[in-house]
Design a protein around this motif. Structure first.
Motif, short mmCIF file in Angstrom:
data_model
loop_
_atom_site.label_atom_id
_atom_site.label_comp_id
_atom_site.label_asym_id
_atom_site.label_seq_id
_atom_site.Cartn_x
_atom_site.Cartn_y
_atom_site.Cartn_z
N ARG A 14 40.76 44.92 32.59
CA ARG A 14 39.79 44.30 31.68
C ARG A 14 40.40 43.06 31.00
O ARG A 14 39.69 42.12 30.66
N GLU A 15 41.72 43.08 30.83
CA GLU A 15 42.42 41.95 30.20
C GLU A 15 42.83 40.89 31.22
O GLU A 15 43.51 39.91 30.87
N ALA A 16 42.41 41.05 32.46
CA ALA A 16 42.86 40.16 33.54
C ALA A 16 42.36 38.73 33.37
O ALA A 16 41.30 38.49 32.80
N SER A 17 43.16 37.82 33.89
CA SER A 17 42.81 36.40 33.91
C SER A 17 43.04 35.89 35.33
O SER A 17 44.16 35.96 35.83
N GLU A 18 41.99 35.39 35.97
CA GLU A 18 42.14 34.87 37.32
C GLU A 18 43.11 33.71 37.37
O GLU A 18 43.86 33.54 38.34
N GLU A 19 43.11 32.90 36.33
CA GLU A 19 44.01 31.75 36.29
C GLU A 19 45.47 32.19 36.29
O GLU A 19 46.30 31.67 37.05
N ARG A 20 45.80 33.18 35.44
CA ARG A 20 47.18 33.68 35.41
C ARG A 20 47.53 34.38 36.71
O ARG A 20 48.66 34.26 37.20
N ALA A 21 46.60 35.11 37.28
CA ALA A 21 46.86 35.79 38.55
C ALA A 21 47.15 34.80 39.66
O ALA A 21 48.06 34.98 40.47
N ARG A 22 46.37 33.71 39.71
CA ARG A 22 46.60 32.68 40.74
C ARG A 22 47.95 32.02 40.56
O ARG A 22 48.66 31.74 41.52
N ALA A 23 48.34 31.78 39.31
CA ALA A 23 49.62 31.13 39.04
C ALA A 23 50.79 31.98 39.49
O ALA A 23 51.85 31.45 39.84
#
Length: 209
Positions: A14-23
């Motif tokens: 729920r706290e996920a961020s696609e931007e951070r995951a991609r980085a």
């Protein structure tokens, strides 16, 4: 998954961020990333501790293994934070489990806090025969072919070195053993960090080859 593990996993997704995951996808550790922040991981583990307390030693170690089993960075970091938060419950025998985590971690973001904030304080709090057995495990890690274990052996006493609470002979012996295979950047970086801390209080006796 246990209820506690499901709570942590659900909250971190729920706290996920696609931007951070991609980085993070370019890292070579082979892990999946939800993209949750370190603060979110720490907060989630803290909330889980409140929701499911009190956690016994066996519950802490079992939950850490359950979280670690899935190759997701945030879940493995949650396992590390869980062990950090309950370090006083840990025993000499838990080093076997932690060694498995270190061998499997493949990233300094997991290895370093395990070594500095879990292994080091665990061993420093032991006495007599248990302390000697734990020190022998670190001596073995320092001679392992796996550079991550050598790095962990070097960094484990970092907090004690900073507080001038670690015996000189143990630090010198172990760092010299690890330095025998210091062709690896991971090991050289750890040696440099330990030497920098050591030099602050031991200017005439820096651990080196």
């Amino acid at each position: 998954m246990s209820e506690a593990a499901e709570f942590i996993d659900f909250t971190l997704q729920r706290e996920a961020s696609e931007e951070r995951a991609r980085a993070a996808k370019g890292s070579a550790d082979g892990l999946r990333y939800y993209g949750a922040s370190i603060g979110a991981v720490r907060g989630t583990v803290r909330d889980a501790g409140r929701k499911f307390r009190p956690l016994s030693h066996d519950q802490v170690t079992s939950l850490s293994s359950e979280l670690w089993k899935r190759p997701v960075f945030e879940l493995r970091l949650a396992a590390v934070v869980l062990l950090q938060s309950h370090q006083r419950l840990l025993r000499n025998s838990d080093l076997t489990r932690i060694e498995g985590f270190l061998r499997d971690a493949r990233t300094a973001a997991l290895v370093d806090p395990l070594a500095v904030d879990v292994v080091g304080p665990l061993i420093h709090g032991l006495t007599d025969g248990s302390r000697a057995r734990a020190e022998s495990i670190l001596d073995r890690w320092a001679r392992e072919p796996d550079p991550w274990l050598r790095r962990a052996a070097i960094l484990a006493p970092l907090r004690a070195v900073r507080s001038a609470g670690m015996g000189a002979d143990a630090v010198l012996r172990r760092t010299r053993a690890a330095a025998e295979q210091d062709d690896n950047d991971l090991v050289r970086e750890a040696l440099a960090l330990l030497c920098a801390e050591w030099a602050k209080d031991h200017p005439g006796r820096i651990p080196s080859r």
